[in-house]
Design a protein around this motif. Structure first.
Motif, mmCIF file in Angstrom:
data_model
loop_
_atom_site.group_PDB
_atom_site.id
_atom_site.type_symbol
_atom_site.label_atom_id
_atom_site.label_comp_id
_atom_site.label_asym_id
_atom_site.label_seq_id
_atom_site.Cartn_x
_atom_site.Cartn_y
_atom_site.Cartn_z
ATOM 1 N N ILE A 22 0.703 -1.192 0.086
ATOM 2 C CA ILE A 22 0.112 -0.491 -0.147
ATOM 3 C C ILE A 22 0.917 0.719 -0.177
ATOM 4 N N ASP A 23 0.433 1.845 -1.050
ATOM 5 C CA ASP A 23 1.445 3.901 -0.751
ATOM 6 C C ASP A 23 0.797 4.681 0.839
ATOM 7 N N HIS A 24 0.904 4.275 1.350
ATOM 8 C CA HIS A 24 1.073 5.062 2.873
ATOM 9 C C HIS A 24 2.276 5.520 3.866
ATOM 10 N N PRO A 25 2.928 6.400 4.055
ATOM 11 C CA PRO A 25 4.087 6.796 4.968
ATOM 12 C C PRO A 25 4.371 6.164 5.794
ATOM 13 N N TYR A 26 3.716 5.136 6.415
ATOM 14 C CA TYR A 26 3.680 4.421 7.632
ATOM 15 C C TYR A 26 3.782 2.783 7.514
ATOM 16 N N ASN A 27 3.947 2.873 5.872
ATOM 17 C CA ASN A 27 4.155 1.218 5.125
ATOM 18 C C ASN A 27 5.735 1.361 5.885
ATOM 19 N N THR A 28 6.609 0.811 6.639
ATOM 20 C CA THR A 28 7.753 0.273 6.222
ATOM 21 C C THR A 28 8.529 -0.826 5.487
ATOM 22 N N TYR A 29 8.082 -0.962 4.838
ATOM 23 C CA TYR A 29 8.216 -2.055 3.277
ATOM 24 C C TYR A 29 8.233 -0.803 2.556
ATOM 25 N N ALA A 30 7.841 -0.318 2.173
ATOM 26 C CA ALA A 30 7.787 0.596 0.786
ATOM 27 C C ALA A 30 8.860 1.863 1.261
ATOM 28 N N ILE A 31 8.742 2.497 2.328
ATOM 29 C CA ILE A 31 9.418 3.519 2.524
ATOM 30 C C ILE A 31 10.958 3.576 3.576
ATOM 31 N N ASP A 32 11.377 4.538 3.968
ATOM 32 C CA ASP A 32 13.192 4.184 4.207
ATOM 33 C C ASP A 32 13.339 4.791 5.718
ATOM 34 N N GLY A 33 13.890 3.980 6.135
ATOM 35 C CA GLY A 33 13.874 4.756 7.338
ATOM 36 C C GLY A 33 12.353 4.636 8.565
ATOM 37 N N LEU A 34 12.690 5.165 9.686
ATOM 38 C CA LEU A 34 11.953 5.232 10.006
ATOM 39 C C LEU A 34 10.326 5.974 10.040
ATOM 40 N N PRO A 35 8.959 5.515 10.350
ATOM 41 C CA PRO A 35 7.857 6.134 9.817
ATOM 42 C C PRO A 35 8.140 7.366 10.205
ATOM 43 N N PRO A 36 7.097 8.289 9.866
ATOM 44 C CA PRO A 36 7.011 9.361 10.643
ATOM 45 C C PRO A 36 6.891 10.095 11.583
#
Length: 353
Positions: A282-296
């Protein structure tokens, strides 16, 4: 012979005299001690019948209660208050709550009331790992708050704590900071009062040592609480907390995605026993499978153990973990993908049996 008898008689008289003097001094001492205690127990001002509302927090010692009473000039002396409490069996039995006292009351009267407990407070418990929304739901269901008012206060009210300027503005800003604990609050407590109590407890828990340690690690307080919330959501046992913390730190240090299921569940707004592949995409800022580093930001309110684990991770080379194939709730930890996959197969086999 006569001289010898006289000496013996004189010694006896002397011993009797000494005994009488010592008994007299003991009686005088006891009387003086009793007078000392009674003076300390007497009302500060028998003519002042005005009342003071006083809140005694959970876990308050007799000394702390004495300090609170002394701060409102309700007792004459903290030391004598503590001594009376100890000698008369009150020490360790004084209860938290909201009380109404007067300067016309004696220390013993106040101790009697504190020993009996107050009916002017209510108690609630927020478990570790609750979100702000879940906290609001629980408090509303138990009759403490109006949920909409609570959420509005959480999003916008001002609170006098040094960590507040480091939090984001707007909705969700207090996520992770409503400290999970058991609280006694006045029956008249407002939504703002309750939030303030929980923030005050967080402020107490996050010590100067923790601020210094965060600085040494190059982390802000907000980042520490975010990591602690991830540990809280992922760890089921105390032994795993510093180990999961080490995995998070190790992945961050090499630029590896965290890939934590708990953050995806937070993004989805629901807890799933098993995530699907499409969930992790899913496209979401808390998806740590997709984003780098810590969630927001934090995903829940961590307890004291998880905050400490975030600041003091175990020293390992672990990059992976997966549930052990047993009901313990503990995890197997791995340094390599091959190890992880082996542990994963064991868990899958166990969970399907």
């Amino acid at each position: 012979m006569g001289n010898k008898r006289n000496k013996v008689r004189n010694r006896r008289r002397f011993a009797i005299s000494v005994t009488v003097v010592l008994l007299f001094l003991a009686v005088c001492g006891a009387a003086g001690f009793k007078s000392y205690l009674e003076a300390g127990a007497a009302p500060v001002d028998p003519a002042d019948t005005g009342y003071v509302n006083l809140f005694i927090p959970s876990g308050s010692t007799t000394h702390k209660i004495g300090e609170l009473l002394s701060g409102y000039d309700l007792i004459k002396d903290i030391s004598r208050f503590k001594l009376i409490a100890r000698l008369e069996g009150y020490d360790g039995n004084l209860k938290a709550g909201e009380y109404t006292f007067s300067k016309s009351m004696s220390a013993r009267e106040m101790l009697d009331i504190l020993n009996a407990g107050s009916a002017n407070t209510k108690r609630f418990t927020i478990p570790e790992g609750y979100t702000v929304a879940k906290t609001a739901d629980k408090l509303e269901n138990e009759g403490f708050i109006d949920r909409d008012v609570f959420m509005d206060v959480a999003d916008s009210a001002e609170f006098p704590y040094k960590f507040m300027p480091g939090l984001p503005k707007g909705p969700g800003r207090l996520e992770g900071f409503l400290f999970p604990e058991t609280y006694d609050v006045f029956t008249t407590a407002t939504e703002e009062d309750i939030i303030n109590r929980m923030l005050a407890q967080f402020d107490k828990e996050f010590t100067d040592e923790y601020y210094a340690k965060a600085g040494e690690m190059g982390l802000s307080l907000y980042e520490v609480v975010t990591i602690a919330s991830l540990i809280e959501a992922e760890a089921r046992t105390s032994v795993d907390r510093p180990l999961i913390s080490s995995v998070i730190q190790n992945r961050l240090s090499i630029g590896m995605k965290l890939q934590l299921d708990a953050t995806v569940q937070y993004a989805l707004g629901e807890t799933k026993e098993r995530l699907l592949i499409r969930d992790t995409q899913i496209d979401h800022p808390y998806n740590t499978y997709a984003i780098d580093g810590l969630p927001p930001g934090p995903i829940c309110s961590p307890g004291a153990d998880c905050i400490r684990a975030a600041l003091y991770p175990a020293e390992t080379n672990y990059l992976f973990y997966v549930r052990k194939p047993d009901p313990s709730g503990e995890h197997n930890f791995a340094e390599t993908l091959d190890e992880f996959n082996r542990f994963k197969r064991q868990w899958q086999q166990y969970s399907q049996d």
